[in-house]
Design a protein around this motif. Structure first.
Motif, mmCIF file in Angstrom:
data_model
loop_
_atom_site.group_PDB
_atom_site.id
_atom_site.type_symbol
_atom_site.label_atom_id
_atom_site.label_comp_id
_atom_site.label_asym_id
_atom_site.label_seq_id
_atom_site.Cartn_x
_atom_site.Cartn_y
_atom_site.Cartn_z
ATOM 1 N N ASP A 53 -2.977 3.444 2.598
ATOM 2 C CA ASP A 53 -2.995 3.636 1.157
ATOM 3 C C ASP A 53 -2.865 2.316 0.434
ATOM 4 O O ASP A 53 -3.488 2.081 -0.591
ATOM 5 C CB ASP A 53 -1.832 4.551 0.740
ATOM 6 N N ASP A 59 0.925 1.369 -3.234
ATOM 7 C CA ASP A 59 0.873 0.992 -4.652
ATOM 8 C C ASP A 59 1.297 -0.445 -4.907
ATOM 9 O O ASP A 59 1.914 -0.751 -5.928
ATOM 10 C CB ASP A 59 1.750 1.941 -5.494
ATOM 11 N N GLN A 60 0.968 -1.328 -3.999
ATOM 12 C CA GLN A 60 1.338 -2.735 -4.152
ATOM 13 C C GLN A 60 0.109 -3.639 -4.200
ATOM 14 O O GLN A 60 0.232 -4.853 -4.040
ATOM 15 C CB GLN A 60 2.240 -3.177 -2.983
#
Length: 448
Positions: A416, A141-142
């Motif tokens: 991810d 999520d970066q």
């Protein structure tokens, strides 16, 4: 990656054996970076530094030594080491790293006051930026945050397709390899970044890397297959073990945290046909053959001699523990793990004191070697590397043994973090242009 395995990323660009010189100033967050594809100039000119007070490590940072020259480097390696070991880092540790970034996406080795805007004198560099991207990719999520840093790396790419330590410096194998790992972590194909960007035949990172590979021919002697750090003033290539270990990983499109590959036949140094240059993969495998040959003699790599001590009176070379760990990762990730078995056992017996002295980055390097070889990092020659790494910084959120591969925290988190980034590769130039326009408008608004 410069010679960070022997000292630190920042020190390697400005010193020999950690004798620090004042770095040249390059654009930070409040001024636009050099235009993409700008021609490399000369390397930063060293000069004697003025005495400076020792900086106390701030809250959230791993390690207890002065972070001036390696803060971002050791923090990033610590986060990567934890990811490989199935550890969820502290929010404070992640927050510290993210606050170090300049507005334009570049990272310096350390900023004592991250709340202050970066200035033209802020020495942002490719190594700190690339390793930070790799670390952030392990968190998940970066993507938006990483995109700005990838755009900065794009803006500082040299005309030969590679990167130097600082913007405008000649390309070197270590820096270019680190950036390739960062792009791979972010889901960006290194061949998608070309100079000029609009030219399908423009230079990319692998072009610069292969240009630093030493041919596998009789004239190369013992250096055959190795990579040089840079060409010297006469254009000559000289084998550099540190650069070779980094380039083997990068030539195969891999990053610092790399899972093992089933071992196959021993690597061979294969000459190119005629004037044809080797492919990036072929150059990497030639480099693996060189590393395997060097490790065969003693089971470890050696530190290079100090300048002026290369003659007959030079002392016996000291083992290079950090670079030996890197070589183990490179060989194993390339499918030559059986060639690294002796070096791995040597590390288990000889790395404990070194890691304790060097701190979090050293523990992380050993964890990378353990991860690549499917070795338990909690019993590495009797040492719990994970416990010792965690003890050097803020307490992690959780400590969970990694699941059996495939599904390790580091691999899944990295995947991810970069799976969708290819969608914005084409927009990197737009991000950089918008950022530059914004920064220029801020500069104009401050003019009297």
């Amino acid at each position: 990656m410069t010679t960070v395995r022997r000292c630190t990323a920042a020190l390697a660009a400005s010193a020999v054996l950690c004798v620090v010189f004042a770095p040249a100033a390059f654009a930070g967050g409040d001024v636009p970076p050099p235009a993409a594809g700008s021609s490399p100039s000369s390397s930063p000119s060293p000069s004697e530094p003025a005495p400076a007070p020792v900086v106390k490590p701030p809250h959230g940072l791993y390690g207890d030594k002065d972070p001036t020259y390696d803060g971002v480097w050791r923090q990033s390696l610590a986060l990567l080491g934890q990811a490989a070991a199935g550890v969820r880092p502290s929010n404070d540790a992640v927050r510290w790293l993210k606050k170090q970034r300049c507005a334009n996406g570049g990272f310096a080795a350390f900023r004592a006051d991250p709340a202050a805007p970066c200035a033209a004198s802020t020495p942002v560099d490719s190594n700190s930026t690339a390793v930070a991207v790799q670390a952030l990719s392990s968190l998940g999520d970066q993507r938006p945050f990483m995109a700005t840093s990838v755009a900065w790396l794009r803006s500082t790419q040299n005309t030969d397709g590679g990167w130097g330590y600082t913007p405008g410096a000649p390309s070197d194998a270590n820096s270019t390899s680190l950036v390739i790992g960062a792009l791979t972590s972010a889901g960006v194909r290194p061949t998608a970044m070309r100079v000029p960007q609009s030219d399908p035949d423009g230079k990319h990172a692998y072009d610069a890397l292969v240009d630093l590979s030493i041919p596998c021919d009789a004239g190369s002697g013992a250096d055959a297959g190795a990579f040089a750090y840079q060409r010297d003033q006469n254009g000559k290539l000289t084998a550099n073990d540190d650069a070779t270990a980094a380039a083997v990983l990068a030539g195969l499109g891999k990053r610092l945290v790399s899972a093992p590959v089933t071992a196959g036949p021993a690597p061979a140094c294969v000459p190119s046909t005629g004037s044809k240059r080797p492919s990036p993969e072929r150059a990497a495998r030639n480099g693996a053959a060189y590393l395997a040959g060097v490790l065969t003699a003693t089971g470890h790599l050696d530190q290079p001699p100090l300048p002026g001590t290369e003659g007959g009176d030079a002392a016996a070379p000291a083992p290079d523990i950090g670079n030996t760990a890197d070589a183990v990762v490179a060989l194993t990730a390339a499918g030559y793990g059986d060639q690294a078995t002796g070096a791995l056992e040597w590390l288990k017996k000889n790395s404990g004191t070194w890691a304790q002295e060097q701190g979090p980055a050293a523990y992380a390097q050993l964890i990378f070697a353990a991860y690549a070889t499917d070795t338990d990092p909690r019993n590495f020659g009797g040492i719990d590397l994970v416990e010792r790494l965690n003890a050097t910084g803020p307490a992690p959120k959780s400590v969970t043994p990694p699941e059996p591969r495939p599904g390790n925290a580091a691999e899944s988190a990295i995947a991810d973090g970069g799976a969708a980034v290819l969608l914005w590769v084409a927009g990197i130039g737009v991000v950089a242009a918008l950022g530059t326009a914004f920064l220029l408008s801020r500069r104009k608004s401050r003019q009297p």
